[in-house]
Design a protein around this motif. Structure first.
Motif, PDB file in Angstrom:
ATOM      1  N   MET A  79       0.845  -1.189   0.000  1.00  0.00           N
ATOM      2  CA  MET A  79       0.000   0.000   0.000  1.00  0.00           C
ATOM      3  C   MET A  79       0.873   1.229   0.000  1.00  0.00           C
ATOM      4  SD  MET A  79      -2.846   1.170   2.827  1.00  0.00           S
ATOM      5  CE  MET A  79      -3.707   2.727   2.651  1.00  0.00           C
ATOM      6  N   THR A  80       0.530   2.229  -0.797  1.00  0.00           N
ATOM      7  CA  THR A  80       1.287   3.469  -0.861  1.00  0.00           C
ATOM      8  C   THR A  80       0.345   4.630  -0.635  1.00  0.00           C
ATOM      9  OG1 THR A  80       0.986   3.617  -3.261  1.00  0.00           O
ATOM     10  CG2 THR A  80       2.999   2.557  -2.464  1.00  0.00           C
ATOM     11  N   SER A  81       0.917   5.780  -0.248  1.00  0.00           N
ATOM     12  CA  SER A  81       0.147   7.001  -0.110  1.00  0.00           C
ATOM     13  C   SER A  81       0.600   7.955  -1.196  1.00  0.00           C
ATOM     14  CB  SER A  81       0.361   7.604   1.277  1.00  0.00           C
ATOM     15  OG  SER A  81       1.727   7.856   1.489  1.00  0.00           O
ATOM     16  N   GLN A  82      -0.084   9.093  -1.333  1.00  0.00           N
ATOM     17  CA  GLN A  82       0.228  10.058  -2.378  1.00  0.00           C
ATOM     18  C   GLN A  82       0.786  11.335  -1.771  1.00  0.00           C
ATOM     19  OE1 GLN A  82      -0.247   9.354  -5.789  1.00  0.00           O
ATOM     20  NE2 GLN A  82      -0.591   7.316  -4.953  1.00  0.00           N
ATOM     21  N   THR A  83       1.832  11.867  -2.365  1.00  0.00           N
ATOM     22  CA  THR A  83       2.369  13.152  -1.963  1.00  0.00           C
ATOM     23  C   THR A  83       1.620  14.239  -2.708  1.00  0.00           C
ATOM     24  OG1 THR A  83       4.024  13.212  -3.718  1.00  0.00           O
ATOM     25  CG2 THR A  83       4.632  12.087  -1.675  1.00  0.00           C
ATOM     26  N   GLU A  84       1.995  15.512  -2.460  1.00  0.00           N
ATOM     27  CA  GLU A  84       1.333  16.621  -3.133  1.00  0.00           C
ATOM     28  C   GLU A  84       1.567  16.580  -4.637  1.00  0.00           C
ATOM     29  OE1 GLU A  84       2.963  19.794  -0.840  1.00  0.00           O
ATOM     30  OE2 GLU A  84       1.219  19.897   0.481  1.00  0.00           O
ATOM     31  N   SER A  85       2.644  15.942  -5.083  1.00  0.00           N
ATOM     32  CA  SER A  85       2.907  15.828  -6.515  1.00  0.00           C
ATOM     33  C   SER A  85       2.210  14.611  -7.099  1.00  0.00           C
ATOM     34  CB  SER A  85       4.425  15.736  -6.756  1.00  0.00           C
ATOM     35  OG  SER A  85       4.935  14.574  -6.129  1.00  0.00           O
ATOM     36  N   ASP A  86       1.409  13.909  -6.268  1.00  0.00           N
ATOM     37  CA  ASP A  86       0.623  12.766  -6.700  1.00  0.00           C
ATOM     38  C   ASP A  86       1.487  11.581  -7.117  1.00  0.00           C
ATOM     39  OD1 ASP A  86      -1.943  11.697  -6.891  1.00  0.00           O
ATOM     40  OD2 ASP A  86      -1.912  11.887  -9.070  1.00  0.00           O
ATOM     41  N   SER A  87       2.695  11.485  -6.605  1.00  0.00           N
ATOM     42  CA  SER A  87       3.534  10.323  -6.876  1.00  0.00           C
ATOM     43  C   SER A  87       3.493   9.417  -5.650  1.00  0.00           C
ATOM     44  CB  SER A  87       4.979  10.751  -7.169  1.00  0.00           C
ATOM     45  OG  SER A  87       5.509  11.455  -6.078  1.00  0.00           O
ATOM     46  N   PRO A  88       3.495   8.116  -5.855  1.00  0.00           N
ATOM     47  CA  PRO A  88       3.379   7.200  -4.721  1.00  0.00           C
ATOM     48  C   PRO A  88       4.619   7.236  -3.844  1.00  0.00           C
ATOM     49  CG  PRO A  88       3.840   5.990  -6.723  1.00  0.00           C
ATOM     50  CD  PRO A  88       3.583   7.405  -7.141  1.00  0.00           C
ATOM     51  N   ARG A  89       4.427   6.975  -2.600  1.00  0.00           N
ATOM     52  CA  ARG A  89       5.539   6.878  -1.658  1.00  0.00           C
ATOM     53  C   ARG A  89       5.168   5.823  -0.631  1.00  0.00           C
ATOM     54  NH1 ARG A  89       5.157  11.170   3.334  1.00  0.00           N
ATOM     55  NH2 ARG A  89       3.536   9.912   4.290  1.00  0.00           N
ATOM     56  N   PRO A  90       6.143   5.337   0.130  1.00  0.00           N
ATOM     57  CA  PRO A  90       5.838   4.316   1.138  1.00  0.00           C
ATOM     58  C   PRO A  90       4.906   4.856   2.222  1.00  0.00           C
ATOM     59  CG  PRO A  90       8.201   4.460   0.700  1.00  0.00           C
ATOM     60  CD  PRO A  90       7.577   5.642   0.040  1.00  0.00           C
ATOM     61  N   VAL A  91       4.219   3.952   2.876  1.00  0.00           N
ATOM     62  CA  VAL A  91       3.398   4.331   4.020  1.00  0.00           C
ATOM     63  C   VAL A  91       4.327   4.560   5.208  1.00  0.00           C
ATOM     64  CG1 VAL A  91       1.643   3.556   5.644  1.00  0.00           C
ATOM     65  CG2 VAL A  91       1.371   3.080   3.213  1.00  0.00           C
ATOM     66  N   ILE A  92       4.246   5.751   5.794  1.00  0.00           N
ATOM     67  CA  ILE A  92       5.136   6.148   6.878  1.00  0.00           C
ATOM     68  C   ILE A  92       4.340   6.273   8.167  1.00  0.00           C
ATOM     69  CG2 ILE A  92       6.744   7.912   7.713  1.00  0.00           C
ATOM     70  CD1 ILE A  92       7.706   6.474   5.209  1.00  0.00           C
ATOM     71  N   GLY A  93       4.884   5.746   9.237  1.00  0.00           N
ATOM     72  CA  GLY A  93       4.239   5.869  10.534  1.00  0.00           C
ATOM     73  C   GLY A  93       5.229   6.283  11.609  1.00  0.00           C
ATOM     74  N   LEU A  94       4.773   7.098  12.532  1.00  0.00           N
ATOM     75  CA  LEU A  94       5.547   7.450  13.716  1.00  0.00           C
ATOM     76  C   LEU A  94       4.949   6.713  14.907  1.00  0.00           C
ATOM     77  CD1 LEU A  94       6.190  11.331  13.723  1.00  0.00           C
ATOM     78  CD2 LEU A  94       7.894   9.512  13.564  1.00  0.00           C
ATOM     79  N   ALA A  95       5.784   6.154  15.746  1.00  0.00           N
ATOM     80  CA  ALA A  95       5.309   5.443  16.934  1.00  0.00           C
ATOM     81  C   ALA A  95       5.971   6.029  18.171  1.00  0.00           C
ATOM     82  CB  ALA A  95       5.624   3.952  16.823  1.00  0.00           C
ATOM     83  N   LEU A  96       5.192   6.199  19.221  1.00  0.00           N
ATOM     84  CA  LEU A  96       5.733   6.722  20.468  1.00  0.00           C
ATOM     85  C   LEU A  96       5.088   6.021  21.648  1.00  0.00           C
ATOM     86  CD1 LEU A  96       3.770   9.677  21.639  1.00  0.00           C
ATOM     87  CD2 LEU A  96       3.835   9.445  19.174  1.00  0.00           C
ATOM     88  N   GLU A  97       5.892   5.761  22.661  1.00  0.00           N
ATOM     89  CA  GLU A  97       5.376   5.128  23.873  1.00  0.00           C
ATOM     90  C   GLU A  97       6.152   5.637  25.077  1.00  0.00           C
ATOM     91  OE1 GLU A  97       7.004   2.926  26.056  1.00  0.00           O
ATOM     92  OE2 GLU A  97       8.869   2.954  24.917  1.00  0.00           O
ATOM     93  N   VAL A  98       5.406   5.862  26.150  1.00  0.00           N
ATOM     94  CA  VAL A  98       6.009   6.162  27.448  1.00  0.00           C
ATOM     95  C   VAL A  98       5.245   5.305  28.448  1.00  0.00           C
ATOM     96  CG1 VAL A  98       6.844   7.942  29.012  1.00  0.00           C
ATOM     97  CG2 VAL A  98       6.368   8.532  26.630  1.00  0.00           C
ATOM     98  N   ILE A  99       5.411   3.984  28.300  1.00  0.00           N
ATOM     99  CA  ILE A  99       4.690   3.038  29.141  1.00  0.00           C
ATOM    100  C   ILE A  99       5.225   3.066  30.566  1.00  0.00           C
ATOM    101  CG2 ILE A  99       4.228   0.583  29.529  1.00  0.00           C
ATOM    102  CD1 ILE A  99       4.290   0.248  26.463  1.00  0.00           C
ATOM    103  N   GLY A 100       6.539   3.171  30.694  1.00  0.00           N
ATOM    104  CA  GLY A 100       7.168   3.182  32.009  1.00  0.00           C
ATOM    105  C   GLY A 100       7.822   4.516  32.296  1.00  0.00           C
ATOM    106  N   ARG A 101       8.865   4.485  33.083  1.00  0.00           N
ATOM    107  CA  ARG A 101       9.556   5.723  33.449  1.00  0.00           C
ATOM    108  C   ARG A 101      10.384   6.264  32.297  1.00  0.00           C
ATOM    109  NH1 ARG A 101      11.488   4.092  39.633  1.00  0.00           N
ATOM    110  NH2 ARG A 101       9.368   3.954  40.493  1.00  0.00           N
ATOM    111  N   GLU A 102      10.712   5.400  31.357  1.00  0.00           N
ATOM    112  CA  GLU A 102      11.409   5.827  30.153  1.00  0.00           C
ATOM    113  C   GLU A 102      10.529   5.476  28.957  1.00  0.00           C
ATOM    114  OE1 GLU A 102      15.210   3.973  30.212  1.00  0.00           O
ATOM    115  OE2 GLU A 102      15.819   4.931  32.080  1.00  0.00           O
ATOM    116  N   GLY A 103      10.868   5.971  27.793  1.00  0.00           N
ATOM    117  CA  GLY A 103      10.053   5.713  26.617  1.00  0.00           C
ATOM    118  C   GLY A 103      10.917   5.510  25.393  1.00  0.00           C
ATOM    119  N   SER A 104      10.278   5.407  24.236  1.00  0.00           N
ATOM    120  CA  SER A 104      10.999   5.233  22.981  1.00  0.00           C
ATOM    121  C   SER A 104      10.133   5.718  21.831  1.00  0.00           C
ATOM    122  CB  SER A 104      11.391   3.763  22.775  1.00  0.00           C
ATOM    123  OG  SER A 104      10.263   2.903  22.837  1.00  0.00           O
TER     124      SER A 104
END
Length: 273
Positions: A1-26
């Motif tokens: 699956m790909t998404s579209q940029t403003e130039s309408d060209s396909p690019r990879p699906v990008i995701g950001l993930a964040l967690e602070v489950i404990g005293r530290e996070g990643s």
């Protein structure tokens, strides 16, 4: 699956993930299902100060030529489509009250500003996913210990105050499948759960400590950051539309805070008096 940029060209699906489950996070950046970058938050800096710069760094590594790759909530709405992820993933609980609140607030703010969805996962599912190396296929590889289908896993997350958050999972061809809701157990219940588990059951989490009845069980450690595990888990959920509107993202504490419990106890005592 790909998404579209403003130039309408396909690019990879990008995701950001964040967690602070404990005293530290990643934090982690995932590109078409492959974790491209992951970092632990510094242990000597509060997540309130370190989380946003860590996410900013990930975006700049994804698109270093784009000076608009901002994650300042005030400026983020103006970021170009190419510099924005397609989704943000967050672990929404249980865990640290402060950490969960910071993570959920950051995820919903950025997702709302960017106009993208949030993918949420419970913390125990993230801990379960983290015991396998990222990107491992069912065929595994040399030295890779993969669970057989049907293998059971118990995840124990220290809830402090003599309690433990417990998750129960079963291995399937598509990953760990939760077999019951997250449970909050007192020490006696937690010990009984470990003692009654079938021999060979895998166990993981910071609640697995020396002196517990785990001789018949198989402790397993983390093979990746929690954010990278969250990213991989969330990518699959995003592809099948399991997303959440940013304004509906809330931390799930699974119990009152210590202050709330104290206040409730005081009210009960006053009522009896």
């Amino acid at each position: 699956m790909t998404s579209q940029t403003e130039s309408d060209s396909p690019r990879p699906v990008i995701g950001l993930a964040l967690e602070v489950i404990g005293r530290e996070g990643s934090v982690a950046l995932i590109c078409d299902g492959e974790v491209a970058q992951t970092d632990d938050l510094p242990g000597d800096v509060r997540a309130t100060a370190s989380l946003t710069p860590a996410l900013q760094s990930l975006l700049l590594k994804f698109n270093p030529a784009d000076s608009n790759a901002q994650i300042n909530p005030v400026e983020s709405a103006a970021a170009t489509r190419a510099s924005r992820p397609d989704f943000i993933a967050v672990a929404d609980g249980p865990g640290s009250f402060t950490g969960l609140r910071i993570a959920a607030s950051t995820a919903k703010t950025l997702a709302y500003a960017w106009g993208i969805p949030v993918v949420t996962s419970d913390s125990l599912s993230v801990l379960a996913a983290a015991i396998l190396p990222p990107g491992i296929s069912r065929s595994g590889g040399p030295g890779v210990d993969l669970p057989d289908p049907g293998q059971r896993l118990i995840v124990g997350l220290d809830a402090y105050r003599g309690q433990t958050f417990v998750g129960s999972f079963e291995a399937t061809d598509s990953g760990w499948q939760s077999v019951r809701e997250v449970e909050l157990m007192d020490r006696a219940e937690w010990l009984a759960a470990l003692e009654s588990a079938s021999p060979g059951t895998w166990v993981t989490g910071d609640a697995i400590k020396p002196g517990l009845p785990t001789e018949h069980l198989q402790p397993v450690g983390r093979k990746q950051t929690l954010a990278s595990a969250l990213a991989g888990h969330s990518h699959q959920k995003f592809l099948v539309g399991q997303t959440t509107d940013p304004m509906e993202v809330l931390p799930k504490y699974f119990r009152p805070s210590a202050a709330e419990e104290k206040a409730a106890s005081s009210r009960t005592g006053s009522a009896k008096g």
